[in-house]
Write a protein that holds these residues in place. Structure first.
Motif, short mmCIF file in Angstrom:
data_model
loop_
_atom_site.label_atom_id
_atom_site.label_comp_id
_atom_site.label_asym_id
_atom_site.label_seq_id
_atom_site.Cartn_x
_atom_site.Cartn_y
_atom_site.Cartn_z
N GLU A 191 1.00 -1.15 0.27
CA GLU A 191 0.20 -0.39 0.11
C GLU A 191 1.02 1.64 -0.05
OE1 GLU A 191 -3.73 1.63 2.55
OE2 GLU A 191 -3.02 0.13 2.83
N GLY A 192 0.50 2.51 -0.89
CA GLY A 192 1.23 3.45 -0.89
C GLY A 192 2.66 2.76 -0.80
N LEU A 193 3.18 2.38 -2.17
CA LEU A 193 4.47 2.90 -1.83
C LEU A 193 5.39 3.64 -2.85
CD1 LEU A 193 7.22 1.21 -0.31
CD2 LEU A 193 7.29 -0.99 -1.62
N SER A 194 6.24 3.99 -2.82
CA SER A 194 7.45 5.22 -3.56
C SER A 194 8.66 5.30 -2.94
CB SER A 194 6.72 6.57 -4.04
OG SER A 194 5.37 5.82 -4.00
N LEU A 195 9.66 4.22 -4.27
CA LEU A 195 10.80 4.21 -3.51
C LEU A 195 11.59 4.70 -5.33
CD1 LEU A 195 13.08 3.24 -2.25
CD2 LEU A 195 12.41 1.21 -2.80
N SER A 196 12.69 4.87 -4.92
CA SER A 196 13.52 5.22 -6.27
C SER A 196 15.22 5.10 -5.54
CB SER A 196 14.04 6.88 -6.45
OG SER A 196 12.59 7.58 -6.64
N LEU A 197 15.62 4.01 -7.12
CA LEU A 197 16.87 3.26 -6.51
C LEU A 197 17.41 4.43 -8.20
CD1 LEU A 197 16.95 0.27 -5.00
CD2 LEU A 197 17.12 1.98 -4.23
N HIS A 198 18.76 3.93 -7.94
CA HIS A 198 19.67 4.77 -9.55
C HIS A 198 20.50 3.40 -9.64
CE1 HIS A 198 17.41 8.60 -7.89
NE2 HIS A 198 18.13 8.78 -9.30
N ALA A 199 21.75 3.50 -10.67
CA ALA A 199 22.21 2.63 -11.04
C ALA A 199 24.18 2.59 -10.23
CB ALA A 199 22.97 3.36 -13.02
N GLY A 200 24.41 1.85 -9.37
CA GLY A 200 25.18 1.28 -8.72
C GLY A 200 23.87 1.18 -7.13
N ASP A 201 23.40 1.29 -7.31
CA ASP A 201 22.52 1.36 -6.16
C ASP A 201 22.39 -0.09 -4.96
OD1 ASP A 201 22.30 3.62 -5.74
OD2 ASP A 201 20.35 4.08 -5.44
N ARG A 202 22.79 -0.61 -4.35
CA ARG A 202 23.00 -2.29 -3.41
C ARG A 202 21.81 -1.57 -2.52
NH1 ARG A 202 27.78 -0.84 -3.61
NH2 ARG A 202 28.29 -0.33 -1.23
N CYS A 203 20.14 -2.29 -2.88
CA CYS A 203 19.72 -1.86 -1.70
C CYS A 203 18.99 -3.68 -1.23
CB CYS A 203 18.01 -1.22 -2.19
SG CYS A 203 16.88 -1.49 -1.38
N LEU A 204 19.28 -3.45 0.29
CA LEU A 204 19.50 -4.71 1.14
C LEU A 204 17.47 -4.40 2.00
CD1 LEU A 204 20.45 -6.96 2.16
CD2 LEU A 204 21.15 -5.95 3.89
N LEU A 205 16.60 -4.96 1.23
CA LEU A 205 15.46 -5.09 1.67
C LEU A 205 14.81 -6.27 3.09
CD1 LEU A 205 12.55 -3.99 0.30
CD2 LEU A 205 12.28 -5.72 -0.61
N VAL A 206 15.14 -5.13 3.60
CA VAL A 206 14.17 -6.06 4.77
C VAL A 206 13.01 -5.78 5.31
CG1 VAL A 206 16.45 -5.71 5.63
CG2 VAL A 206 15.29 -4.08 6.53
N GLY A 207 12.27 -6.84 6.50
CA GLY A 207 11.06 -6.97 6.85
C GLY A 207 11.02 -8.41 7.58
N SER A 208 9.88 -8.25 8.22
CA SER A 208 9.71 -9.73 8.94
C SER A 208 9.08 -10.79 7.35
CB SER A 208 8.85 -9.35 10.22
OG SER A 208 7.56 -8.94 10.01
N ASN A 209 8.79 -11.38 8.00
CA ASN A 209 8.04 -12.27 7.21
C ASN A 209 6.36 -12.20 7.18
OD1 ASN A 209 9.92 -14.34 7.46
ND2 ASN A 209 8.92 -15.46 8.80
N GLY A 210 6.35 -12.33 5.71
CA GLY A 210 4.70 -11.84 5.98
C GLY A 210 4.83 -10.08 5.47
N ALA A 211 6.06 -9.78 5.33
CA ALA A 211 5.52 -8.64 4.89
C ALA A 211 5.36 -7.89 3.92
CB ALA A 211 7.21 -7.16 5.65
N GLY A 212 5.52 -8.24 2.95
CA GLY A 212 6.07 -8.14 1.65
C GLY A 212 7.56 -8.16 0.79
N LYS A 213 8.06 -8.68 0.83
CA LYS A 213 8.61 -8.40 0.43
C LYS A 213 9.63 -9.28 -1.31
CE LYS A 213 11.70 -9.80 4.11
NZ LYS A 213 10.66 -10.88 4.46
N THR A 214 8.90 -10.51 -0.79
CA THR A 214 9.28 -10.74 -1.84
C THR A 214 7.89 -10.84 -3.18
OG1 THR A 214 9.20 -13.16 -0.99
CG2 THR A 214 8.06 -13.83 -3.33
N THR A 215 6.65 -10.41 -2.92
CA THR A 215 5.50 -9.62 -3.58
C THR A 215 6.19 -8.48 -4.38
OG1 THR A 215 3.86 -10.50 -2.60
CG2 THR A 215 3.68 -8.68 -3.68
N ILE A 216 7.36 -7.67 -3.18
CA ILE A 216 7.05 -6.15 -4.52
C ILE A 216 8.68 -6.64 -5.38
CG2 ILE A 216 8.94 -4.27 -3.92
CD1 ILE A 216 6.97 -3.76 -1.30
N LEU A 217 9.41 -7.67 -4.64
CA LEU A 217 10.36 -8.38 -5.77
C LEU A 217 9.56 -8.88 -7.24
CD1 LEU A 217 13.37 -10.09 -3.46
CD2 LEU A 217 13.16 -7.25 -4.67
#
Length: 328
Positions: free
Chosen positions: A35-61
């Motif tokens: 819900e309402g997720l806004s995010l920007s990543l640029h060339a060269g960025d290494r982003c670590l996506l963290v959260g508890s089980n069921g937070a929505g990480k796999t769905t976002i990927l």
């Protein structure tokens, strides 16, 4: 997030998502998973996506990887729509590596692990149009024995072959979902060094979701923390270190503990009001109603195995299409 110069490699614009039911629409009364997720990543960025089980990480990927349909402008990768522009994945510019390496086998079942009697060499060298130097480097980084037979290899060995094949072609955006879970300490360390070099030398953008934080304190350039499908924090790693003197693992642990305590408090308040602890889930596969009949009946959520028509639960001679049923 990321550098201010140049267009974003990955851009999410007020992303909201709910898994659809059989008719392609979210079930009535269902809450957005993202819900309402806004995010920007640029060339060269290494982003670590963290959260508890069921937070929505796999769905976002998976959404960023173009595996779920969303609005054209909700998710842009390299300036193109993640779902609607299929050249992103076909060209190799966008690559997704998930936690499972499986396939569907006729008369055997769905999601069967890749473990047929074939050598690692035949699988890796069977990928055409690959730079031999890059292939040799990956084989060395992952310490792959090309004589490994997939049906005799361990989970970790098969994982190394999976990662190698997924990285053979240079990418511009790479999505990793718990991909290092089966790797030993040395293989994981070598892989992380290789991925960091990919970002620094080639300008690749990597989003990595994991629950294993050993050796990651100096790896990410950015941290994104999700809870209940909502963005809680998105900061450069330097800012996170300024906020906390703890290690990355302890920092994330403190976030998750605070989230857990808030959830417990919320459930207690619901109980005090006479409400159930948890919201009643909406089952998106429960479909009722047949416009051609007076009695409403519960239907299954897809095609019956081996048939070109859907069936009513417990009745094999029901030919009414599930595409036109009414939702309860």
């Amino acid at each position: 997030m990321g550098a201010e110069e140049g267009p974003a490699a990955v851009k999410l614009n007020d992303l909201s998502f709910t898994y659809p039911g059989i008719d392609g629409h979210p079930p009535r009364g269902s809450k957005p998973l993202i819900e309402g997720l806004s995010l920007s990543l640029h060339a060269g960025d290494r982003c670590l996506l963290v959260g508890s089980n069921g937070a929505g990480k796999t769905t976002i990927l998976k959404i960023i990887g173009g595996k779920h349909m969303v609005g054209v402008d909700m998710v842009r990768v390299l300036g193109r729509s993640a779902f609607h522009d299929t050249t992103l994945t076909s060209s190799g510019d966008l690559s997704y590596l998930g936690g499972e390496w499986r396939r569907d086998v006729a008369f055997a079942g769905f999601e069967v692990p890749i473990q047929m009697d074939i050598s690692a060499e035949k699988m890796i060298f069977g990928v055409s149009g690959v730079d031999p130097q890059r292939r040799d480097e990956l084989v060395k980084v992952l310490d792959i024995d090309l004589s490994w037979r997939m049906h005799k290899s361990s989970d970790g060995q098969r994982r190394r072959v999976q990662i190698c094949m997924g990285l053979l072609r240079p990418y511009k955006v790479l999505l990793l979902d718990e991909i290092t879970v089966d790797l030993d300490v040395l293989a994981r360390s070598n892989l992380l060094k290789f991925l960091k070099k990919e970002c620094e030398v080639r300008g690749a953008t990597i989003i990595y979701a994991t629950h294993i934080f050993d050796g990651l304190d100096d790896w990410p350039s950015h941290i994104v923390y999700l809870a209940h499908g909502k963005l809680q924090l998105a900061l450069p790693m330097e800012k996170v270190k300024e906020m906390s003197n703890l290690s990355l693992m302890r920092t994330v642990e403190s976030w998750l503990r605070k989230e857990r305590e808030e959830d417990k408090k919320r459930r207690k308040e619901r109980e005090e009001k006479g409400l159930p602890k948890h919201d009643r889930p909406v089952d998106g596969t429960r479909l009722v109603g047949d416009p051609a009949r007076a009695a409403a009946r519960v239907m299954n959520n897809g095609w019956a195995g081996g048939r070109l028509h859907s069936t009513l639960a417990g009745e094999e001679n029901f030919f009414f299409s599930s595409n036109t049923v009414l939702r309860q």
